[in-house]
Design a protein around this motif. Structure first.
Motif, short mmCIF file in Angstrom:
data_model
loop_
_atom_site.label_atom_id
_atom_site.label_comp_id
_atom_site.label_asym_id
_atom_site.label_seq_id
_atom_site.Cartn_x
_atom_site.Cartn_y
_atom_site.Cartn_z
N LEU A 272 0.81 -1.21 0.00
CA LEU A 272 0.00 0.00 0.00
C LEU A 272 0.84 1.27 0.00
N PHE A 273 2.14 1.15 0.38
CA PHE A 273 2.92 2.36 0.63
C PHE A 273 4.18 2.45 -0.22
N THR A 274 4.21 1.74 -1.35
CA THR A 274 5.28 1.96 -2.31
C THR A 274 5.08 3.31 -2.99
N ASP A 275 6.09 3.79 -3.68
CA ASP A 275 5.94 5.07 -4.40
C ASP A 275 4.76 5.02 -5.36
N GLU A 276 4.68 3.95 -6.14
CA GLU A 276 3.61 3.88 -7.14
C GLU A 276 2.24 3.81 -6.48
N ALA B 138 -0.74 6.68 -6.89
CA ALA B 138 -2.11 6.32 -7.28
C ALA B 138 -3.12 6.76 -6.22
N LEU B 139 -2.74 6.64 -4.95
CA LEU B 139 -3.64 7.05 -3.88
C LEU B 139 -3.88 8.56 -3.92
N ILE B 140 -2.82 9.33 -4.12
CA ILE B 140 -2.97 10.78 -4.23
C ILE B 140 -3.91 11.13 -5.38
N ASP B 141 -3.77 10.43 -6.49
CA ASP B 141 -4.62 10.73 -7.64
C ASP B 141 -6.08 10.32 -7.41
N ARG C 87 -6.08 14.10 4.81
CA ARG C 87 -6.90 13.90 6.01
C ARG C 87 -8.02 12.89 5.73
N LYS C 88 -8.34 12.12 6.76
CA LYS C 88 -9.48 11.20 6.73
C LYS C 88 -9.47 10.34 5.47
N VAL C 89 -8.29 9.89 5.08
CA VAL C 89 -8.18 9.12 3.85
C VAL C 89 -8.87 7.76 3.99
N ASN C 90 -9.06 7.30 5.22
CA ASN C 90 -9.80 6.04 5.42
C ASN C 90 -11.25 6.15 4.97
N HIS C 91 -11.79 7.37 4.93
CA HIS C 91 -13.16 7.56 4.45
C HIS C 91 -13.22 7.76 2.94
N ALA C 92 -12.05 7.93 2.31
CA ALA C 92 -12.01 8.24 0.89
C ALA C 92 -11.45 7.10 0.05
N ASP C 93 -10.84 6.11 0.68
CA ASP C 93 -10.18 5.04 -0.06
C ASP C 93 -10.50 3.70 0.60
N ALA C 94 -10.98 2.74 -0.18
CA ALA C 94 -11.43 1.47 0.37
C ALA C 94 -10.29 0.68 1.01
N ASP C 95 -9.11 0.64 0.38
CA ASP C 95 -8.01 -0.15 0.92
C ASP C 95 -7.52 0.42 2.25
N ILE C 96 -7.36 1.73 2.31
CA ILE C 96 -6.92 2.36 3.55
C ILE C 96 -8.02 2.25 4.61
N ALA D 119 -9.19 -2.71 10.44
CA ALA D 119 -8.44 -3.82 11.03
C ALA D 119 -7.61 -3.35 12.23
N MET D 120 -7.01 -2.17 12.12
CA MET D 120 -6.23 -1.61 13.24
C MET D 120 -7.09 -1.49 14.49
N PHE D 121 -8.25 -0.89 14.35
CA PHE D 121 -9.06 -0.62 15.53
C PHE D 121 -9.80 -1.86 16.02
N ALA D 122 -10.07 -2.80 15.14
CA ALA D 122 -10.60 -4.08 15.61
C ALA D 122 -9.58 -4.77 16.50
N GLU D 123 -8.31 -4.70 16.11
CA GLU D 123 -7.25 -5.30 16.93
C GLU D 123 -7.11 -4.56 18.26
N ILE D 124 -7.15 -3.24 18.24
CA ILE D 124 -7.04 -2.46 19.47
C ILE D 124 -8.16 -2.82 20.43
N ARG D 125 -9.37 -2.89 19.91
CA ARG D 125 -10.51 -3.22 20.77
C ARG D 125 -10.38 -4.63 21.34
#
Length: 316
Positions: A31-35, A39-42, A91-100, A106-112
């Motif tokens: 998810l965090f390679t340059d490419e 793509a995420l920015i676009d 900001r709030k990219v989790n609301h704008a992108d399905a993968d993020i 998943a992060m917050f399910a684990e925290i809970r």
């Protein structure tokens, strides 16, 4: 399912209440390679992406400037970050992108699952920033987790109490009458938790703890995630109520020493004020102060009258 974070008993017991450092392996995610970032920015809404630059003196937080991205696409912005002095905030990219969004869930399910703590209002911000860029001393009202994906930065976290932040200033942030940036004294570094933050680390700190960040000589990619817990919402409402009582009635409430039995009344008071329209803090929104060059996005064209940042002896 494999855990995203490494957990100890101390992590589980102190999450949301203490300064804690974890390890993770998200820096190896595709998810965090340059490419992938390009793509995420676009894909991200153009009008939501924020481009910042900043001065060099860590005590001069007035030199934190919002800019205009122009027609640049994700590839050009990434090149501008690598060659310039920029800080991109999605900001709030989790609301704008399905993968993020799925990653954030998943992060917050684990925290809970690990802590038993209920989390609310989870907002994931993606930060992409230039070598040697920095963020001024400031605080957040929500709780925060900061995940390092690429690059190295130095993180300073200060105690959420006087002299590092006054009740009045903390209330001002909650009431939105002032920016999150605060007056900073470099002598306070002696009392700060300092972390040389490398890929594969996550840091979370006490609610409202002031902090500042200094990139080392590398492009940085980080996830800054704000969230609330019931206890954090309670504290935020007490701070909000204290601010209204100070400003409207001339009282002098002290967050650290006010009687606990008063807090339920303050929480109800804060909620009633918000239901009635809230405190009018008259905070002025940030206005763009520079534009990225059309052909070289690392070159900044500042608006007339803006004090152009120059390196100073106090730069950190």
């Amino acid at each position: 399912m494999t855990d995203i974070l490494t957990w100890t008993d101390a992590h589980k017991a102190g999450f949301g209440r203490e300064n804690l450092t974890f390890t993770h392996d998200l820096h190896n995610s595709p998810l965090f390679t340059d490419e992938a970032l390009i793509a995420l920015i676009d894909r991200y809404p153009r009008d939501k992406l924020e481009v910042f630059t900043m001065g060099y003196d860590p005590t001069n937080w007035g030199q934190w400037f919002l800019g205009r991205r122009g027609a640049h696409d994700g590839r050009a912005l990434m090149e501008g970050v690598k060659a310039g002095r920029l800080w991109l905030n999605l900001r709030k990219v989790n609301h704008a992108d399905a993968d993020i969004g799925a990653l954030c869930e998943a992060m917050f399910a684990e925290i809970r699952a690990k802590t038993g703590v209920s989390t609310l209002k989870e907002d994931l911000g993606l930060l992409i920033s230039s070598p040697n860029a920095h963020v001024f001393y400031h605080l957040d009202i929500p709780l925060v987790t900061l995940w390092q994906i690429r690059g190295v930065k130095h993180v300073y976290v200060y105690p959420p109490k006087a002299p590092y932040v006054s009740d009045h200033d903390l209330e001002g942030v909650a009431l939105r009458e002032s920016d999150e940036q605060l007056r900073f004294d470099p002598a306070w570094d002696a009392e700060a938790m300092q972390v040389e933050f490398v890929p594969g680390q996550m840091l979370t700190w006490k609610q409202n703890a002031p902090h500042r960040i200094v990139n080392q000589d590398s492009v940085n990619v980080s996830l800054s995630i704000e969230f609330m817990t019931p206890a954090a919402i309670w504290r935020a409402n007490v701070i909000y109520a204290n601010g209204c009582l100070r400003r409207w009635l001339g009282l002098k409430p002290a967050l650290a020493t006010s009687p606990r039995w008063l807090e339920p009344f303050k929480v109800v008071f804060a909620r009633l004020v918000k239901m009635a329209g809230g405190y009018n803090g008259n905070k002025s929104p940030l206005k763009p102060r520079f534009t990225l060059d059309d052909t070289r996005p690392e070159v900044l064209h500042f608006d007339e009258g803006v004090e152009v940042p120059v390196p100073s002896k106090r730069a950190a």
